[in-house]
Design a protein around this motif. Structure first.
Motif, mmCIF file in Angstrom:
data_model
loop_
_atom_site.group_PDB
_atom_site.id
_atom_site.type_symbol
_atom_site.label_atom_id
_atom_site.label_comp_id
_atom_site.label_asym_id
_atom_site.label_seq_id
_atom_site.Cartn_x
_atom_site.Cartn_y
_atom_site.Cartn_z
ATOM 1 N N ASN A 122 -7.986 10.791 -14.896
ATOM 2 C CA ASN A 122 -6.905 11.365 -13.957
ATOM 3 C C ASN A 122 -7.184 12.622 -13.552
ATOM 4 O O ASN A 122 -8.532 12.878 -13.735
ATOM 5 C CB ASN A 122 -5.460 11.459 -15.000
ATOM 6 N N GLN A 123 -6.419 13.127 -12.980
ATOM 7 C CA GLN A 123 -6.598 14.910 -12.530
ATOM 8 C C GLN A 123 -6.449 15.587 -13.596
ATOM 9 O O GLN A 123 -5.349 15.439 -14.368
ATOM 10 C CB GLN A 123 -5.894 14.865 -11.404
ATOM 11 N N ALA A 124 -7.463 16.511 -13.874
ATOM 12 C CA ALA A 124 -7.267 17.665 -14.798
ATOM 13 C C ALA A 124 -6.197 18.550 -14.594
ATOM 14 O O ALA A 124 -6.110 19.244 -13.285
ATOM 15 C CB ALA A 124 -8.404 18.302 -14.975
ATOM 16 N N GLU A 125 -5.073 18.789 -15.293
ATOM 17 C CA GLU A 125 -3.854 19.653 -15.174
ATOM 18 C C GLU A 125 -3.828 20.466 -16.450
ATOM 19 O O GLU A 125 -3.867 20.225 -17.570
ATOM 20 C CB GLU A 125 -2.768 19.081 -14.908
ATOM 21 N N LEU A 126 -3.359 21.595 -16.405
ATOM 22 C CA LEU A 126 -2.674 22.527 -17.441
ATOM 23 C C LEU A 126 -1.250 22.768 -17.198
ATOM 24 O O LEU A 126 -0.799 22.927 -16.232
ATOM 25 C CB LEU A 126 -3.476 23.866 -17.541
ATOM 26 N N HIS A 127 -0.525 22.363 -18.216
ATOM 27 C CA HIS A 127 1.187 22.622 -18.174
ATOM 28 C C HIS A 127 1.288 23.598 -19.125
ATOM 29 O O HIS A 127 1.123 23.555 -20.225
ATOM 30 C CB HIS A 127 1.770 21.298 -18.430
ATOM 31 N N LEU A 128 1.745 24.813 -18.692
ATOM 32 C CA LEU A 128 2.328 25.842 -19.506
ATOM 33 C C LEU A 128 3.820 26.177 -19.686
ATOM 34 O O LEU A 128 4.270 26.544 -18.504
ATOM 35 C CB LEU A 128 1.366 27.382 -19.187
ATOM 36 N N GLU A 129 4.298 25.911 -20.714
ATOM 37 C CA GLU A 129 5.677 26.109 -20.936
ATOM 38 C C GLU A 129 6.055 27.234 -21.798
ATOM 39 O O GLU A 129 5.782 27.373 -22.878
ATOM 40 C CB GLU A 129 6.393 24.713 -21.544
ATOM 41 N N THR A 130 6.710 28.392 -21.097
ATOM 42 C CA THR A 130 6.998 29.453 -22.197
ATOM 43 C C THR A 130 8.564 29.492 -22.423
ATOM 44 O O THR A 130 9.028 30.288 -23.026
ATOM 45 C CB THR A 130 6.526 30.652 -21.602
ATOM 46 N N SER A 131 9.413 28.609 -21.679
ATOM 47 C CA SER A 131 10.781 28.429 -21.785
ATOM 48 C C SER A 131 11.283 27.148 -21.089
ATOM 49 O O SER A 131 10.437 26.520 -20.363
ATOM 50 C CB SER A 131 11.576 29.689 -21.298
ATOM 51 N N ALA A 132 12.466 26.951 -21.353
ATOM 52 C CA ALA A 132 12.877 25.723 -20.844
ATOM 53 C C ALA A 132 13.027 25.716 -19.341
ATOM 54 O O ALA A 132 13.115 24.713 -18.438
ATOM 55 C CB ALA A 132 14.499 25.589 -21.408
ATOM 56 N N SER A 133 13.052 26.813 -18.738
ATOM 57 C CA SER A 133 12.971 27.184 -17.298
ATOM 58 C C SER A 133 11.693 27.594 -16.734
ATOM 59 O O SER A 133 11.652 28.130 -15.448
ATOM 60 C CB SER A 133 14.305 27.965 -16.909
ATOM 61 N N SER A 134 10.734 27.654 -17.475
ATOM 62 C CA SER A 134 9.595 28.352 -16.828
ATOM 63 C C SER A 134 8.405 27.364 -17.303
ATOM 64 O O SER A 134 7.786 27.488 -18.481
ATOM 65 C CB SER A 134 9.276 29.813 -17.464
ATOM 66 N N ILE A 135 7.996 26.601 -16.236
ATOM 67 C CA ILE A 135 6.863 25.619 -16.793
ATOM 68 C C ILE A 135 5.768 25.804 -15.334
ATOM 69 O O ILE A 135 6.266 25.735 -14.386
ATOM 70 C CB ILE A 135 7.003 24.320 -16.680
ATOM 71 N N THR A 136 4.684 26.322 -15.813
ATOM 72 C CA THR A 136 3.483 26.458 -14.911
ATOM 73 C C THR A 136 2.532 25.503 -14.960
ATOM 74 O O THR A 136 2.036 24.947 -15.958
ATOM 75 C CB THR A 136 2.981 27.970 -14.798
ATOM 76 N N VAL A 137 2.072 24.687 -13.588
ATOM 77 C CA VAL A 137 1.173 23.771 -13.724
ATOM 78 C C VAL A 137 -0.101 24.294 -12.759
ATOM 79 O O VAL A 137 0.162 24.910 -11.705
ATOM 80 C CB VAL A 137 1.717 22.604 -13.325
ATOM 81 N N GLU A 138 -1.222 24.198 -13.477
ATOM 82 C CA GLU A 138 -2.546 24.550 -12.878
ATOM 83 C C GLU A 138 -3.274 22.974 -12.729
ATOM 84 O O GLU A 138 -3.541 22.376 -13.643
ATOM 85 C CB GLU A 138 -3.211 25.600 -13.505
ATOM 86 N N ARG A 139 -3.875 23.003 -11.539
ATOM 87 C CA ARG A 139 -4.448 21.604 -11.216
ATOM 88 C C ARG A 139 -5.923 21.882 -10.707
ATOM 89 O O ARG A 139 -6.272 23.113 -10.142
ATOM 90 C CB ARG A 139 -3.715 20.864 -10.166
ATOM 91 N N PHE A 140 -6.779 21.019 -11.200
ATOM 92 C CA PHE A 140 -8.516 21.289 -10.988
ATOM 93 C C PHE A 140 -8.866 19.916 -10.289
ATOM 94 O O PHE A 140 -9.485 19.110 -10.884
ATOM 95 C CB PHE A 140 -9.121 21.684 -12.170
ATOM 96 N N PRO A 141 -8.567 19.462 -8.958
ATOM 97 C CA PRO A 141 -8.672 18.210 -8.397
ATOM 98 C C PRO A 141 -10.058 17.770 -8.018
ATOM 99 O O PRO A 141 -10.427 16.787 -7.892
ATOM 100 C CB PRO A 141 -7.788 18.026 -7.149
ATOM 101 N N ALA A 142 -10.841 18.900 -7.806
ATOM 102 C CA ALA A 142 -12.321 18.686 -7.125
ATOM 103 C C ALA A 142 -13.464 19.194 -8.117
ATOM 104 O O ALA A 142 -14.364 19.770 -7.473
ATOM 105 C CB ALA A 142 -12.339 19.063 -5.929
#
Length: 322
Positions: free
Chosen positions: A258-278
């Protein structure tokens, strides 16, 4: 020397599909020679490297003065012997994981590396992927607060008894094949070592381990993992702190599973996604190896680091026997 001339010791499917094309594509590298007695297998490599020199034996490739470095994708039980032979033949070596089947196997390889003054490493490509390095940096920066637990899952289905991964004499098994990732990734991201493996439920079929359920203690945090070659494909790493959760959705076969992704959740309303597609971590691995040989650059996965991962796997087997 401005670049490394590479030879590949054996025409495995993995070498043809991933590592030989990566050598061919990497900056500072030239895929120049292959050792195989099969003309048909050689053609699969000549499709993208038409000027390739093909030797009909491993010994002939090691005697080739136009080869500076060797990649070894042979079955697991042959890794130590051929790595040492390649070093003694004056070649730098990148050997497929696991280099050894127990931690003590690394000692003669480390001794040969030090004796020859050549560079040698295990091909643990995930340490070169920016996803893995970003996870390590986020943890160091305190994005999760205090780390409390790491959970790793890696599985795929393979019950083909003709496959070397299911052959005990070839060093097969789930832990040698993919347990390396489950253990090595946790050690790389956290920089910590296991103090204890408190539980290891290991299933065996036809003489090889096929599934392992693992619980461990790293001191400041606990560890849990499942590795299996008899379950549907899945891979994930979850790092759980007291201030946040970090998920790596595709940590091991990025761009394939699949695509490499990081999902950082620091609260119920704060989720940051970083993707590394290539990103191709095999290419990055070859380029990093070349910089270490040609420029003396630091390499992220030393033989000593890889030995530490095998030491953890040895602990898992011991806990399973207990």
């Amino acid at each position: 020397m401005t670049h490394l001339r590479w030879g590949v010791l054996g025409a495995s499917n993995f070498a043809r599909q991933h590592m030989a094309p990566a050598i061919h594509a990497a900056r500072g590298a030239e895929f120049s020679a292959l050792a195989t007695s099969s003309a048909a297998k050689a053609e699969g490599f000549r499709d993208f490297a038409p000027g390739l020199r093909v030797h009909d034996s491993y010994e002939a490739l090691l005697a080739d003065v136009q080869v500076d470095a060797v990649y070894i994708p042979l079955p697991n039980h042959l890794h130590v012997a051929w790595t040492i032979k390649a070093l003694e033949a004056g070649k730098h070596v990148l050997c497929e994981k696991p280099l050894g089947l127990k931690a003590a196997d690394f000692e003669p390889v480390i001794a040969a590396r030090d004796r020859t003054g050549l560079f040698c490493a295990e091909a643990f490509m995930i340490t070169h992927h920016p996803q893995m390095r970003r996870a390590r940096d986020l943890l160091k920066e305190g994005a999760l607060g205090n780390l409390r637990h790491v959970n790793v899952t890696f599985s795929y289905y393979n019950d083909d008894l003709g496959n070397i991964r299911n052959q005990p004499d070839a060093g097969g098994g789930a832990l040698p094949d993919i347990g390396v990732y489950a253990c090595g990734a946790a050690r790389f991201i956290t920089g910590a070592e296991p103090r204890e493996i408190s539980y290891a439920g290991i299933e065996f079929q036809h003489g090889v381990d096929t599934t392992a359920r693992i619980a461990g203690d790293f001191g400041d945090f606990t560890y849990g993992a499942i590795v299996s070659t008899r379950m549907a494909p899945r891979q994930e790493i979850v790092l759980h702190g007291d201030k946040g959760i970090l998920r790596l959705s595709c940590p091991f076969n990025a761009g394939v599973f699949n695509q490499a992704e990081l999902h950082l959740e620091t609260s119920a309303s704060s989720i940051t996604v970083e993707r590394f597609p290539a990103v191709n971590h095999y290419v990055l691995q070859v380029e990093a190896f070349g910089r270490s040989v040609l420029e003396g650059a630091e390499y992220p996965c030393s033989l000593e680091f890889s030995q530490g991962t095998q030491r953890m796997i040895d602990m898992i087997y011991a806990a399973g026997r207990a």
